[in-house]
Design an enzyme around this catalytic site. Sequence first.
Site, PDB file in Angstrom:
ATOM      1  N   LYS A 124       3.839 -13.184  -8.865  1.00 32.59           N
ATOM      2  CA  LYS A 124       2.387 -13.185  -9.081  1.00 32.59           C
ATOM      3  C   LYS A 124       2.028 -13.603 -10.495  1.00 32.59           C
ATOM      4  CE  LYS A 124       0.691 -10.374  -5.370  1.00 32.59           C
ATOM      5  NZ  LYS A 124      -0.280  -9.430  -4.877  1.00 32.59           N
ATOM      6  N   LYS A 207       5.607 -16.654   2.145  1.00 31.15           N
ATOM      7  CA  LYS A 207       5.013 -15.567   2.926  1.00 31.15           C
ATOM      8  C   LYS A 207       3.535 -15.861   3.243  1.00 31.15           C
ATOM      9  CE  LYS A 207       3.363 -11.720   1.125  1.00 31.15           C
ATOM     10  NZ  LYS A 207       2.921 -10.353   0.816  1.00 31.15           N
ATOM     11  N   LYS A 210      -2.834 -12.975   2.032  1.00 27.08           N
ATOM     12  CA  LYS A 210      -4.294 -13.023   2.011  1.00 27.08           C
ATOM     13  C   LYS A 210      -4.814 -13.688   0.741  1.00 27.08           C
ATOM     14  CE  LYS A 210      -4.638  -8.142   2.018  1.00 27.08           C
ATOM     15  NZ  LYS A 210      -3.823  -7.394   1.045  1.00 27.08           N
TER      16      LYS A 210
END
Length: 348
Positions: A124, A207, A210
């Site tokens: 991230k 993956k 969202k």
Amino acid sequence: MAEPVQTPQASFAPRIFSGIQPSGGLTLGNYLGALKRFVEKQDEGIETIYCMVDMHAITVWQDPAKLRQQTREGAAAFLAAGIDPARSILFNQSQVSAHAELGWIFNCIARMGWMSRMTQFKDKAGKNSENVSLGLFAYPSLMAADILAYKATHVPVGEDQKQHLELTRDIAIKFNNDYGVNFFPVVEPVIEGAATRVMSLRDGTKKMSKSDPSDQSRINLTDDADTIAKKIRKAKTDPEPLPDSLDGLKDRPEARNLVNIYAALAGHTAEQVIRDYAGAQFGTFKPALADLAVAKLEPITLEMNRLMQDPAEIDRILGQGAARAEAIARPIVDQVYDIVGMIRAPRT
Ligand code: ATP
Ligand code: LTN
């Protein structure tokens, strides 16, 4: 006959805890990897506690109005998928201060070296690690607090959370050792089913998430039937037909992903799906998958939309859940304060 050996773990009553971030709308990955499993667990006779982890969501800036909306929508998804607030505790994290309090204690237990190895943080933060929030780095320690504030023993999650649960185990063990107690259980990850890692529809090595910038990469629980069918039709695949054994999918991540999604939605194993569709072209398999996805997801979407008409009712459910959660977590965190040596004097 010899007495069975009593492990220290045997003294903890089984309890399930899991959480989902309101960092966007929920996806098919969240549904198959988490929500659907949560509902199954609710019927296994173990106490189940589920949480919209809003404090985790703000590790990356969230628009306040959207955060509220996404928290309610996530709660609506839990309810629409079959979570019954009478049988499970459902609430949002920030309403129970025990999470933040225990999170701080755990920041003082977890080691910098452990945190630096967290792959989700590295993914991230990317090249931007100097500029992300301190909260994003500390996030897994708050996740350990979410779980251990309830002395939860089992945590159903998708494959991506395995490392965070190993850290939760390390934190529990170090706390117990540092203070010479057998206070926290060492949690068991529950990563089961045919779709523990649903991949992006655009890239079978990534993956489904969202927070992916591409809406085409995922199926949202709010997508209508047409959109779902279109996204599946356009999903990246290869030109080969489906093989007759799972081995034949080894180097075909996109095909493997669609087979796994089909299996999880149908409640079959991937082997069964391959047996049924051996030799089929994607021109046949994709429409079958789209029909199945619509049949399974449409009732949930419709119910979510219905529930979202009455946000006050969702807030009421979250408030009631928070009160029940607080009643479990407060005494546990109070005992932690005693164990670590904090004075808590009567207020006069
Ligand atoms: P974000 O993109 O913001 O990181 P996310 O989509 O990964 O969010 P989370 O709220 O972090 O979702 O995860 C909630 C639960 O859903 C976790 O148990 C996680 O393991 C599971 N989950 C998330 N994505 C997937 C996926 N693609 N496949 C299976 N399970 C998933
Ligand atoms: N880290 C998880 C969300 C999460 C969670 C939890 C899951 C926060 N606290 C406690 C299980 C138990 C995620 O990013 N998917």
